[in-house]
Design a protein around this motif. Structure first.
Motif, PDB file in Angstrom:
ATOM      1  N   LEU A 114       0.809  -1.216   0.000  1.00  0.00           N
ATOM      2  CA  LEU A 114       0.000   0.000   0.000  1.00  0.00           C
ATOM      3  C   LEU A 114       0.844   1.267   0.000  1.00  0.00           C
ATOM      4  N   ARG A 115       2.151   1.120   0.205  1.00  0.00           N
ATOM      5  CA  ARG A 115       3.044   2.282   0.188  1.00  0.00           C
ATOM      6  C   ARG A 115       3.728   2.450  -1.170  1.00  0.00           C
ATOM      7  N   ALA A 116       3.453   1.570  -2.102  1.00  0.00           N
ATOM      8  CA  ALA A 116       4.127   1.615  -3.406  1.00  0.00           C
ATOM      9  C   ALA A 116       3.511   2.700  -4.291  1.00  0.00           C
ATOM     10  N   PRO A 117       4.327   3.444  -5.038  1.00  0.00           N
ATOM     11  CA  PRO A 117       3.792   4.426  -5.978  1.00  0.00           C
ATOM     12  C   PRO A 117       2.842   3.750  -6.975  1.00  0.00           C
ATOM     13  N   GLY A 118       1.726   4.404  -7.236  1.00  0.00           N
ATOM     14  CA  GLY A 118       0.742   3.856  -8.162  1.00  0.00           C
ATOM     15  C   GLY A 118      -0.410   3.164  -7.477  1.00  0.00           C
ATOM     16  N   TYR A 119      -0.263   2.811  -6.184  1.00  0.00           N
ATOM     17  CA  TYR A 119      -1.373   2.167  -5.481  1.00  0.00           C
ATOM     18  C   TYR A 119      -2.568   3.117  -5.461  1.00  0.00           C
ATOM     19  N   THR A 120      -3.746   2.598  -5.832  1.00  0.00           N
ATOM     20  CA  THR A 120      -4.939   3.422  -5.979  1.00  0.00           C
ATOM     21  C   THR A 120      -6.086   2.831  -5.178  1.00  0.00           C
ATOM     22  N   TRP A 121      -6.862   3.692  -4.544  1.00  0.00           N
ATOM     23  CA  TRP A 121      -8.025   3.214  -3.780  1.00  0.00           C
ATOM     24  C   TRP A 121      -9.188   4.191  -3.919  1.00  0.00           C
ATOM     25  N   VAL A 122     -10.389   3.725  -3.565  1.00  0.00           N
ATOM     26  CA  VAL A 122     -11.579   4.577  -3.637  1.00  0.00           C
ATOM     27  C   VAL A 122     -11.904   5.133  -2.257  1.00  0.00           C
ATOM     28  N   LEU A 123     -12.581   6.258  -2.249  1.00  0.00           N
ATOM     29  CA  LEU A 123     -13.051   6.863  -1.009  1.00  0.00           C
ATOM     30  C   LEU A 123     -14.460   6.350  -0.725  1.00  0.00           C
ATOM     31  N   HIS A 124     -14.582   5.458   0.241  1.00  0.00           N
ATOM     32  CA  HIS A 124     -15.892   4.889   0.545  1.00  0.00           C
ATOM     33  C   HIS A 124     -16.696   5.841   1.426  1.00  0.00           C
ATOM     34  N   SER A 125     -17.986   5.582   1.513  1.00  0.00           N
ATOM     35  CA  SER A 125     -18.901   6.423   2.282  1.00  0.00           C
ATOM     36  C   SER A 125     -19.403   5.672   3.510  1.00  0.00           C
ATOM     37  N   LEU A 126     -19.790   6.412   4.508  1.00  0.00           N
ATOM     38  CA  LEU A 126     -20.440   5.813   5.680  1.00  0.00           C
ATOM     39  C   LEU A 126     -21.932   5.590   5.433  1.00  0.00           C
ATOM     40  N   ALA A 127     -22.372   5.968   4.229  1.00  0.00           N
ATOM     41  CA  ALA A 127     -23.776   5.728   3.850  1.00  0.00           C
ATOM     42  C   ALA A 127     -23.819   5.003   2.512  1.00  0.00           C
ATOM     43  N   PRO A 128     -23.342   3.747   2.475  1.00  0.00           N
ATOM     44  CA  PRO A 128     -23.310   2.999   1.214  1.00  0.00           C
ATOM     45  C   PRO A 128     -24.712   2.688   0.695  1.00  0.00           C
ATOM     46  N   LYS A 129     -24.781   2.384  -0.608  1.00  0.00           N
ATOM     47  CA  LYS A 129     -26.065   2.101  -1.243  1.00  0.00           C
ATOM     48  C   LYS A 129     -25.998   0.803  -2.022  1.00  0.00           C
ATOM     49  N   LYS A 130     -27.155   0.241  -2.329  1.00  0.00           N
ATOM     50  CA  LYS A 130     -27.249  -0.991  -3.114  1.00  0.00           C
ATOM     51  C   LYS A 130     -27.799  -0.627  -4.490  1.00  0.00           C
TER      52      LYS A 130
END
Length: 523
Positions: free
Chosen positions: A113-129
């Motif tokens: 997770l510290r490697a350059p290029g690692y990408t992630w999404v910003l999740h919400s505390l109010a997820p939806k289906k």
């Protein structure tokens, strides 16, 4: 070439036999020694291989080890993240989803997770289906009379001839089960494409399936194919990611009557795909050709596919759109990381722009000329998981096409024999014995399963971000590590233009220098 491997294996087998025979009966030992003496004489007199001349008989051991090296590397040495183009972790998730078995992983991520290029999404505390049916998207601009409600994930272009008849049939029947589209590739429409799955009919530089005897575009033949009920969209292939601006050749020896019928070519001669189209040669002529295809097909969605190269040439197409008022209904962007059955090494490694940068550029260009809302963007190039789809749509795409993952879903083991007609899984070979192992009834369901489970993963991530529809995705929802101490959102990593920016005085120089050079009457 295969004879060398058989010879090498025979040498090893004879050596083992000699050892055991010598222990029991010396007469048999001398009988079996004779072939080795003959091989020794051949090795020291041949001129092709230095190793065999210097080390007769024993030198064949090198060929044995070289032959099994890929298998040793894949099964015993490489870890889950090492291999290319698809590592073991990615292949495993495709297999699991295709088979509808457990696809979870234990104990945490193996990524750094510290490697350059690692990408992630910003999740919400109010997820939806999000139900899968609500994720589909309409393809068809203002001039389109038969718009198509498409899945966000479809099968990318793979031709009959490059793929076996059973592979094509499994893909098409899988597309029917899962209600998604199957791109024919430039090799024309075969009977194996006509099993109920929706088709994207691709037209390449050789106009296979819609050509005359001289290899030129034939509107009468095109009308026959384009007006099939199975054909939902039509794609003009300008270039592909793995070998842009490079023609192809199908040797006469590999041409079967069925392939010749689908491509509308004659038997007994090499089948050549030229580097460029003969029906048009400028951006303006391309758009006139698009309008012609739209009229002949009864108003079906028409688009084109390209791997981005010289940026001013794409902006020349944009200028031609503005001047003619003719718009494609979609543009397919193929990244340089895309796959193919056979390509020169230099083209695969060093020609064409990677998908991410090309996607942002083309999306921005259409936004800047106020046409983005009328044109869908499809992207392809090493997309395999739900996260990959999220990332590409957030960057500016509307849909994704997948090729190699669909092959993996059918059982491809990444043996990399696509160009040798020896594919052990029967997918990329015309060898009937090898094709026999591919059971359509099983593989079509795995194609459908993989699509369904990848769509499920994709929509779960969209919901986890707190969004109600994939169309709400944007680059600020994704974060990328630049170095050990710096991270940034993709919205900050890339410059995004505003609608109409190409007509004002604030256009970013990264675009202005190409816009000023762009010519609607010259590529």
């Amino acid at each position: 070439m295969r004879r060398k491997w058989y010879t090498a294996f025979g040498v090893l087998l004879l050596a083992v036999l000699l050892f055991f025979v010598m222990l029991h009966d010396t007469r048999w030992f001398f009988f079996l020694l004779t072939p080795l003496i003959i091989l020794w004489i051949y090795d020291v007199t041949q001129t092709d291989h230095t190793i065999l001349r210097n080390f007769p008989v024993l030198g064949h051991i090198r060929f044995i080890l070289e032959f099994i090296r890929p298998e040793i590397q894949q099964y015993f040495i490489a870890n889950n993240m090492d291999e290319r183009p698809y590592n073991r972790q990615t292949r495993s998730i495709i297999y699991q989803r295709a088979k509808n078995i457990r696809d979870t992983v234990p104990f945490g991520t193996e990524l750094n997770l510290r490697a350059p290029g690692y990408t992630w999404v910003l999740h919400s505390l109010a997820p939806k289906k999000i139900p899968e049916g609500e994720a589909r998207i309409m393809v068809g601009g203002p001039a389109c009379k038969q718009p198509y409600l498409a899945s966000r994930i479809n099968i990318s272009a793979m031709s009959f001839g490059s793929l076996s008849e059973r592979a094509i049939q499994a893909l098409n029947e899988g597309a029917k089960i899962g209600n998604f589209a199957h791109n024919t590739g430039e090799g024309g429409i075969s009977p194996y494409h006509l099993n109920g799955g929706d088709l994207i009919f691709q037209i390449g530089t050789a106009y296979f399936g819609c050509r005359d005897d001289k290899g030129n575009f034939d509107p009468i033949e095109f009308e026959k194919e384009a007006n099939r009920s199975e054909v939902k969209m039509i794609e003009i292939k300008l270039s592909q990611g793995a070998k842009p601006s490079h023609g192809g050749i199908l040797p006469a020896a590999k041409l079967t009557p069925e392939i010749a019928l689908a491509r509308k070519v004659k038997m007994g001669q090499d089948v050549v795909s030229p580097q460029a189209h003969s029906a048009f040669s400028t951006p303006r002529e391309l758009l006139i050709f698009i309008q012609k295809l739209r009229e002949i097909s009864g108003g079906k969605p028409i688009g084109f596919k390209l791997c981005l190269g010289r940026r001013k040439e794409f902006l020349g197409i944009c200028k031609a759109m503005l001047e003619t008022g003719i718009l494609p209904d979609f543009i397919t962007i193929d990244g340089a990381e895309g796959g193919t059955g056979a390509a020169p090494l230099e083209y695969s490694n060093h020609v064409g722009e990677p998908l991410e940068e090309a996607l942002v550029f083309i999306h921005n260009s259409l936004v800047g000329i106020n046409l983005r809302e009328h044109i869908r963007i499809i992207c392809s190039g090493k997309i395999a998981t739900g996260f990959d789809v999220v990332e590409k749509i957030a960057l500016g795409a509307n849909m994704c096409n997948l090729a190699r993952p669909m092959m993996l879903a059918m059982g491809c083991i990444q043996s990399k024999q696509c160009n040798a007609n020896t594919c052990p899984t029967g997918i990329t070979t015309q060898n009937k014995r090898l094709q026999r192992g591919l059971v359509v009834e099983v593989k079509k369901q795995r194609v459908a399963n993989y699509h369904h489970n990848t769509m499920k993963s994709f929509l779960e991530i969209v919901g986890a971000i707190g969004l109600s529809n994939p169309s709400e995705l944007s680059p600020e929802y994704l974060i990328r590590r630049i170095n050990d101490e710096t991270v940034t959102s993709l919205a900050e990593l890339y410059s995004y233009v505003k609608p109409g920016d190409f007509f004002g005085g604030n256009l970013d120089m990264a675009y202005k220098k190409y816009w000023d050079l762009a010519d609607p009457d010259q590529f």
